[in-house]
Design an enzyme around this catalytic site. Structure first.
Site, PDB file in Angstrom:
ATOM      1  N   TYR A 146      12.314  -1.673   7.683  1.00 36.10           N
ATOM      2  CA  TYR A 146      10.930  -1.800   7.298  1.00 36.10           C
ATOM      3  C   TYR A 146      10.009  -3.100   7.905  1.00 36.10           C
ATOM      4  O   TYR A 146       9.320  -3.501   8.866  1.00 36.10           O
ATOM      5  CB  TYR A 146      10.452  -1.558   5.649  1.00 36.10           C
ATOM      6  CG  TYR A 146       9.509  -1.669   5.626  1.00 36.10           C
ATOM      7  CD1 TYR A 146       8.184  -1.173   6.047  1.00 36.10           C
ATOM      8  CD2 TYR A 146       8.530  -2.738   4.095  1.00 36.10           C
ATOM      9  CE1 TYR A 146       6.791  -0.919   6.047  1.00 36.10           C
ATOM     10  CE2 TYR A 146       7.408  -2.228   4.613  1.00 36.10           C
ATOM     11  CZ  TYR A 146       6.360  -1.683   4.991  1.00 36.10           C
ATOM     12  OH  TYR A 146       4.886  -1.695   4.245  1.00 36.10           O
ATOM     13  N   LYS A 150       7.469  -4.096  10.831  1.00 35.97           N
ATOM     14  CA  LYS A 150       5.856  -4.674   9.712  1.00 35.97           C
ATOM     15  C   LYS A 150       6.542  -6.185  11.071  1.00 35.97           C
ATOM     16  O   LYS A 150       5.275  -6.814  11.697  1.00 35.97           O
ATOM     17  CB  LYS A 150       6.099  -4.951   9.112  1.00 35.97           C
ATOM     18  CG  LYS A 150       5.719  -3.302   8.404  1.00 35.97           C
ATOM     19  CD  LYS A 150       4.554  -3.007   8.984  1.00 35.97           C
ATOM     20  CE  LYS A 150       4.482  -1.478   7.718  1.00 35.97           C
ATOM     21  NZ  LYS A 150       2.791  -1.053   8.954  1.00 35.97           N
TER      22      LYS A 150
HETATM   23  N1  LIG Z   1       0.813   0.263  -0.120  1.00 40.41           N
HETATM   24  C1  LIG Z   1       1.393  -1.562  -0.326  1.00 40.41           C
HETATM   25  O1  LIG Z   1       1.946  -2.472  -0.949  1.00 40.41           O
HETATM   26  C2  LIG Z   1       1.315  -1.621   1.179  1.00 40.41           C
HETATM   27  C3  LIG Z   1       1.823  -3.689   1.379  1.00 40.41           C
HETATM   28  C4  LIG Z   1       2.212  -3.507   2.913  1.00 40.41           C
HETATM   29  C5  LIG Z   1       1.910  -2.564   3.725  1.00 40.41           C
HETATM   30  N2  LIG Z   1       1.103  -1.521   3.587  1.00 40.41           N
HETATM   31  C6  LIG Z   1       1.486  -0.690   5.094  1.00 40.41           C
HETATM   32  O2  LIG Z   1      -0.079   0.267   4.626  1.00 40.41           O
HETATM   33  C7  LIG Z   1      -0.298   1.675   5.324  1.00 40.41           C
HETATM   34  C8  LIG Z   1      -0.073   2.801   4.856  1.00 40.41           C
HETATM   35  O3  LIG Z   1       0.474   2.598   3.364  1.00 40.41           O
HETATM   36  P1  LIG Z   1      -0.117   3.097   2.011  1.00 40.41           P
HETATM   37  O4  LIG Z   1       0.275   2.168   0.848  1.00 40.41           O
HETATM   38  O5  LIG Z   1      -1.328   3.316   2.567  1.00 40.41           O
HETATM   39  O6  LIG Z   1       1.398   4.374   1.959  1.00 40.41           O
HETATM   40  P2  LIG Z   1       0.868   5.878   2.070  1.00 40.41           P
HETATM   41  O7  LIG Z   1       0.000   6.063   0.382  1.00 40.41           O
HETATM   42  O8  LIG Z   1       2.025   6.293   1.440  1.00 40.41           O
HETATM   43  O9  LIG Z   1       0.088   6.119   2.587  1.00 40.41           O
HETATM   44  C9  LIG Z   1       0.579   6.222   4.221  1.00 40.41           C
HETATM   45  C10 LIG Z   1      -0.271   7.465   5.122  1.00 40.41           C
HETATM   46  O10 LIG Z   1       0.797   6.591   6.249  1.00 40.41           O
HETATM   47  C11 LIG Z   1       1.089   8.359   6.865  1.00 40.41           C
HETATM   48  N3  LIG Z   1       1.766   9.097   7.165  1.00 40.41           N
HETATM   49  C12 LIG Z   1       2.923   8.609   6.847  1.00 40.41           C
HETATM   50  N4  LIG Z   1       3.769   8.607   7.662  1.00 40.41           N
HETATM   51  C13 LIG Z   1       3.429   9.725   8.971  1.00 40.41           C
HETATM   52  C14 LIG Z   1       2.912  10.470  10.286  1.00 40.41           C
HETATM   53  N5  LIG Z   1       5.297  10.584  10.799  1.00 40.41           N
HETATM   54  N6  LIG Z   1       2.735  10.858  10.863  1.00 40.41           N
HETATM   55  C15 LIG Z   1       0.835  10.495  10.699  1.00 40.41           C
HETATM   56  N7  LIG Z   1       0.688   9.886   9.686  1.00 40.41           N
HETATM   57  C16 LIG Z   1       2.041   9.619   8.762  1.00 40.41           C
HETATM   58  C17 LIG Z   1       0.664   9.194   5.635  1.00 40.41           C
HETATM   59  O11 LIG Z   1      -0.072  10.520   5.622  1.00 40.41           O
HETATM   60  P3  LIG Z   1       1.074  11.895   5.744  1.00 40.41           P
HETATM   61  O12 LIG Z   1       2.360  12.109   4.966  1.00 40.41           O
HETATM   62  O13 LIG Z   1       0.033  13.043   5.612  1.00 40.41           O
HETATM   63  O14 LIG Z   1       1.162  12.307   7.010  1.00 40.41           O
HETATM   64  C18 LIG Z   1      -0.311   8.709   4.697  1.00 40.41           C
HETATM   65  O15 LIG Z   1      -2.132   8.635   5.200  1.00 40.41           O
HETATM   66  C19 LIG Z   1       1.148   1.974   6.167  1.00 40.41           C
HETATM   67  O16 LIG Z   1       1.445   1.656   7.293  1.00 40.41           O
HETATM   68  C20 LIG Z   1       2.304   0.576   4.559  1.00 40.41           C
HETATM   69  O17 LIG Z   1       3.687   0.208   5.281  1.00 40.41           O
HETATM   70  C21 LIG Z   1       1.826  -0.976   2.119  1.00 40.41           C
END
Ligand SMILES: NC(=O)c1ccc[n+]([C@@H]2O[C@H](COP(=O)([O-])OP(=O)(O)OC[C@H]3O[C@@H](n4cnc5c(N)ncnc54)[C@H](OP(=O)(O)O)[C@@H]3O)[C@@H](O)[C@H]2O)c1
Length: 253
Positions: A146, A150
């Site tokens: 991961y 990033k």
């Molecule tokens: N939450 C944190 O603490 C955090 C911190 C730093 C960075 N981020 C980053 O923020 C971004 C969003 O994450 P989040 O925290 O909002 O998590 P989340 O609520 O789990 O959302 C992840 C999103 O990615 C989509 N996704 C995953 N696999 C996919 C695929 N194969 N094709 C198309 N869409 C896909 C999911 O949609 P479906 O399942 O409907 O496909 C969902 O809409 C990610 O890149 C994550 O690495 C998150």
């Protein structure tokens, strides 16, 4: 007319981007695998919202989305879909790791490449890549893949931003690098945060505000921002020990 396309719009940070951008008058194109969830979100938007159900781990799906965007004049493209996992590098499921590389790296690479070309031809538009503060660290013990995905996103974003500046282009690119945000991320990764998370609302508000100011690397939250600066100043071995401790706490819950 302002038009934004958001990947990973069915949940968490992406869903919040949809809500706030719609409130700011953007028409939207929402991308993720969960069509039902996207349709529910589209219904709640104040502006026009189109849904594309696609699995971004598939190269063909990424290329198809990029092709469809040729007919649209995107103001903003947000590469936000992504996920993580946790565990010793060799114990993590290899197929799941490769899928993560497909979504977090290959999809971002393909879509950035293709959308950037379209935006450069019009000399306008902005790409925002959701990376993570993980991408600003020297590595992530127990979340090795991961963190590496990033770091890739941060690296290409910085490089493209420099190329755009050098060429005098009006196209912009930035990377959003949050620390913990309260979303479904944890459930998907099977972890608990070791630090309290900020809300997706705060994260997105900061992202959109800093994007307007022309910031290339956006780190929401003072503590996380300070941590990202410290990680560059402290000895690598110490940073790794602290990160390892944090990940262990996540595993233990
Ligand atoms: N939450 C944190 O603490 C955090 C911190 C730093 C960075 N981020 C980053 O923020 C971004 C969003 O994450 P989040 O925290 O909002 O998590 P989340 O609520 O789990 O959302 C992840 C999103 O990615 C989509 N996704 C995953 N696999 C996919 C695929 N194969 N094709 C198309 N869409 C896909 C999911 O949609 P479906 O399942 O409907 O496909 C969902 O809409 C990610 O890149 C994550 O690495 C998150």
């Amino acid at each position: 007319m302002k038009l934004a396309c958001i990947t990973g719009a069915s949940s968490g940070i992406g869903r919040e981007f949809a809500r706030q951008l719609s409130n700011q008058g953007y028409d939207l194109i929402l991308v993720a695998r969960s069509k039902d969830k996207l349709e529910q979100i589209a219904k709640k938007c104040r502006t026009r919202a189109e849904v594309i159900a696609a699995d971004l781990s598939k190269e063909e799906a990424c290329r198809e989305i990029a092709e469809r965007m040729k007919e649209r004049e995107l103001t903003l493209f947000i590469n936000n879909a992504g996920f993580g996992n946790i565990g010793l590098f060799e114990s993590c499921d290899l197929d799941r790791d490769l899928e993560m590389i497909d979504v977090n790296v290959r999809a971002v690479h393909i879509l950035t490449h293709e959308i950037l070309e379209q935006m450069k031809a019009r000399n306008k538009g902005t790409i925002l890549n959701t990376a993570s503060v993980a991408g600003l660290m020297p590595g992530g013990p127990l979340m090795a893949t991961y963190y590496a995905t990033k770091a890739y996103v941060v690296s290409i974003t910085n490089a493209i931003a420099a190329e755009l500046k050098e060429s005098g282009s009006l196209v912009r690119i930035a990377a959003l690098c949050p620390g913990p945000v309260d979303t479904d991320f944890n459930d998907v990764a099977g972890v608990q945060f070791s630090l309290p998370g900020i809300s997706a609302r705060n994260c997105v508000m900061t992202a959109l505000k800093e994007l307007k100011k022309g910031r290339i690397i956006i780190v929401p939250g003072l503590i996380v921002k300070a941590g990202s600066v410290l990680a560059k100043l402290l000895p690598r071995a110490l940073v790794m020990r602290v990160l390892m401790k944090g990940q262990n706490k996540k595993i233990e819950g």
